[in-house]
Design a protein around this motif. Structure first.
Motif, PDB file in Angstrom:
ATOM      1  N   GLY A  35      64.476  13.229  22.396  1.00  0.00           N
ATOM      2  CA  GLY A  35      64.444  14.854  22.573  1.00  0.00           C
ATOM      3  C   GLY A  35      63.462  15.303  21.740  1.00  0.00           C
ATOM      4  O   GLY A  35      62.329  14.647  21.816  1.00  0.00           O
ATOM      5  N   ASN A  36      63.472  16.609  21.346  1.00  0.00           N
ATOM      6  CA  ASN A  36      62.116  17.100  20.654  1.00  0.00           C
ATOM      7  C   ASN A  36      61.897  16.517  19.216  1.00  0.00           C
ATOM      8  O   ASN A  36      62.787  16.314  18.327  1.00  0.00           O
ATOM      9  N   VAL A  37      60.693  16.250  19.171  1.00  0.00           N
ATOM     10  CA  VAL A  37      60.253  15.634  17.806  1.00  0.00           C
ATOM     11  C   VAL A  37      59.318  16.659  17.226  1.00  0.00           C
ATOM     12  O   VAL A  37      58.361  16.793  17.787  1.00  0.00           O
ATOM     13  N   VAL A  38      59.503  16.955  16.017  1.00  0.00           N
ATOM     14  CA  VAL A  38      58.610  17.847  15.051  1.00  0.00           C
ATOM     15  C   VAL A  38      58.463  17.192  13.947  1.00  0.00           C
ATOM     16  O   VAL A  38      59.233  16.418  13.376  1.00  0.00           O
ATOM     17  N   GLY A  39      57.282  17.749  13.322  1.00  0.00           N
ATOM     18  CA  GLY A  39      57.020  17.395  11.847  1.00  0.00           C
ATOM     19  C   GLY A  39      56.666  18.772  11.191  1.00  0.00           C
ATOM     20  O   GLY A  39      56.285  19.449  11.517  1.00  0.00           O
ATOM     21  N   VAL A  40      57.481  18.722  10.040  1.00  0.00           N
ATOM     22  CA  VAL A  40      57.322  19.850   8.939  1.00  0.00           C
ATOM     23  C   VAL A  40      57.033  19.469   7.557  1.00  0.00           C
ATOM     24  O   VAL A  40      57.435  18.368   7.313  1.00  0.00           O
ATOM     25  N   PHE A  41      56.477  20.124   6.958  1.00  0.00           N
ATOM     26  CA  PHE A  41      56.196  20.048   5.604  1.00  0.00           C
ATOM     27  C   PHE A  41      57.372  20.400   4.841  1.00  0.00           C
ATOM     28  O   PHE A  41      58.095  21.355   5.091  1.00  0.00           O
ATOM     29  N   THR A  42      57.904  19.624   3.891  1.00  0.00           N
ATOM     30  CA  THR A  42      58.843  20.148   3.051  1.00  0.00           C
ATOM     31  C   THR A  42      58.892  19.551   1.370  1.00  0.00           C
ATOM     32  O   THR A  42      57.913  18.923   1.279  1.00  0.00           O
ATOM     33  N   ASP A  43      59.517  20.204   0.682  1.00  0.00           N
ATOM     34  CA  ASP A  43      59.527  19.660  -0.697  1.00  0.00           C
ATOM     35  C   ASP A  43      60.587  18.801  -1.109  1.00  0.00           C
ATOM     36  O   ASP A  43      61.011  18.660  -2.185  1.00  0.00           O
ATOM     37  N   TRP A  44      61.447  18.352   0.064  1.00  0.00           N
ATOM     38  CA  TRP A  44      62.457  17.460  -0.056  1.00  0.00           C
ATOM     39  C   TRP A  44      62.028  16.114  -0.781  1.00  0.00           C
ATOM     40  O   TRP A  44      60.950  15.652  -0.267  1.00  0.00           O
ATOM     41  N   SER A  45      62.954  15.547  -1.615  1.00  0.00           N
ATOM     42  CA  SER A  45      62.489  14.347  -2.132  1.00  0.00           C
ATOM     43  C   SER A  45      64.034  13.519  -2.138  1.00  0.00           C
ATOM     44  O   SER A  45      64.938  14.041  -1.986  1.00  0.00           O
ATOM     45  N   SER A  46      63.974  12.148  -2.232  1.00  0.00           N
ATOM     46  CA  SER A  46      65.378  11.513  -2.203  1.00  0.00           C
ATOM     47  C   SER A  46      66.049  11.749  -3.573  1.00  0.00           C
ATOM     48  O   SER A  46      67.234  11.388  -3.754  1.00  0.00           O
ATOM     49  N   LEU A  47      65.366  12.467  -4.569  1.00  0.00           N
ATOM     50  CA  LEU A  47      66.233  12.743  -5.773  1.00  0.00           C
ATOM     51  C   LEU A  47      66.781  14.367  -5.549  1.00  0.00           C
ATOM     52  O   LEU A  47      67.521  14.548  -6.614  1.00  0.00           O
ATOM     53  N   SER A  48      66.553  14.990  -4.535  1.00  0.00           N
ATOM     54  CA  SER A  48      66.859  16.306  -4.600  1.00  0.00           C
ATOM     55  C   SER A  48      68.471  16.343  -4.346  1.00  0.00           C
ATOM     56  O   SER A  48      69.178  15.741  -3.663  1.00  0.00           O
ATOM     57  N   GLY A  49      69.149  17.343  -5.352  1.00  0.00           N
ATOM     58  CA  GLY A  49      70.599  17.346  -5.435  1.00  0.00           C
ATOM     59  C   GLY A  49      71.315  16.288  -5.839  1.00  0.00           C
ATOM     60  O   GLY A  49      72.658  16.071  -5.633  1.00  0.00           O
ATOM     61  N   ARG A  50      70.739  15.054  -6.816  1.00  0.00           N
ATOM     62  CA  ARG A  50      71.221  14.245  -7.180  1.00  0.00           C
ATOM     63  C   ARG A  50      71.800  14.217  -8.533  1.00  0.00           C
ATOM     64  O   ARG A  50      71.692  15.361  -9.138  1.00  0.00           O
ATOM     65  N   ASP A  51      72.423  13.063  -9.161  1.00  0.00           N
ATOM     66  CA  ASP A  51      72.984  13.177 -10.410  1.00  0.00           C
ATOM     67  C   ASP A  51      74.159  14.281 -10.401  1.00  0.00           C
ATOM     68  O   ASP A  51      74.457  14.851 -11.670  1.00  0.00           O
ATOM     69  N   TRP A  52      74.690  14.652  -9.617  1.00  0.00           N
ATOM     70  CA  TRP A  52      75.886  15.654  -9.710  1.00  0.00           C
ATOM     71  C   TRP A  52      76.923  15.178  -8.597  1.00  0.00           C
ATOM     72  O   TRP A  52      76.770  14.561  -7.496  1.00  0.00           O
ATOM     73  N   PRO A  53      78.166  14.837  -8.988  1.00  0.00           N
ATOM     74  CA  PRO A  53      78.763  15.351 -10.510  1.00  0.00           C
ATOM     75  C   PRO A  53      78.667  14.208 -11.287  1.00  0.00           C
ATOM     76  O   PRO A  53      79.201  14.290 -12.721  1.00  0.00           O
ATOM     77  N   PHE A  54      78.028  12.936 -11.011  1.00  0.00           N
ATOM     78  CA  PHE A  54      77.984  11.935 -11.950  1.00  0.00           C
ATOM     79  C   PHE A  54      76.605  11.582 -12.118  1.00  0.00           C
ATOM     80  O   PHE A  54      75.620  11.581 -11.007  1.00  0.00           O
ATOM     81  N   GLU A  55      76.204  11.012 -13.138  1.00  0.00           N
ATOM     82  CA  GLU A  55      74.885  10.432 -13.186  1.00  0.00           C
ATOM     83  C   GLU A  55      74.647   9.284 -12.669  1.00  0.00           C
ATOM     84  O   GLU A  55      75.458   8.535 -12.482  1.00  0.00           O
ATOM     85  N   GLU A  56      73.317   9.258 -12.150  1.00  0.00           N
ATOM     86  CA  GLU A  56      73.433   7.648 -11.259  1.00  0.00           C
ATOM     87  C   GLU A  56      71.873   6.980 -12.052  1.00  0.00           C
ATOM     88  O   GLU A  56      71.099   7.418 -12.521  1.00  0.00           O
TER      89      GLU A  56
END
Length: 84
Positions: A35-56
């Motif tokens: 289907g449609n393939v797009v590339g966009v810049f983002t500030d997302w990282s694999s750590l976004s929204g992590r350590d909630w509700p428990f530490e990892e």
């Protein structure tokens, strides 16, 4: 599937790393199914929204390490189990 097609077309090549596959040729085979393939810049990282509700146990020095990625179940669906 495209990598298998590439291997069949290149039988004299030995086993190679995925990074060594010709990405343009592979994508050309896959595009009709993607289907449609797009590339966009983002500030997302694999750590976004992590350590909630428990530490990892995360590698904060190198967010792109495999240990920082996780797979979660879709709500209401149990995890897939392979038959023994």
């Amino acid at each position: 599937m495209a990598a298998v097609v590439w291997a069949m077309k290149n039988p004299v090549r030995d086993v190679i790393e995925p990074d060594d596959l010709p990405h343009d040729e592979i994508l050309r085979m896959c595009r009709p199914y993607l289907g449609n393939v797009v590339g966009v810049f983002t500030d997302w990282s694999s750590l976004s929204g992590r350590d909630w509700p428990f530490e990892e146990d995360l590698d904060r020095q190198d967010p792109w390490q495999l240990k920082n990625f996780r797979v979660t179940c879709v709500a209401g669906r149990p995890p897939h189990r392979h038959a023994a």
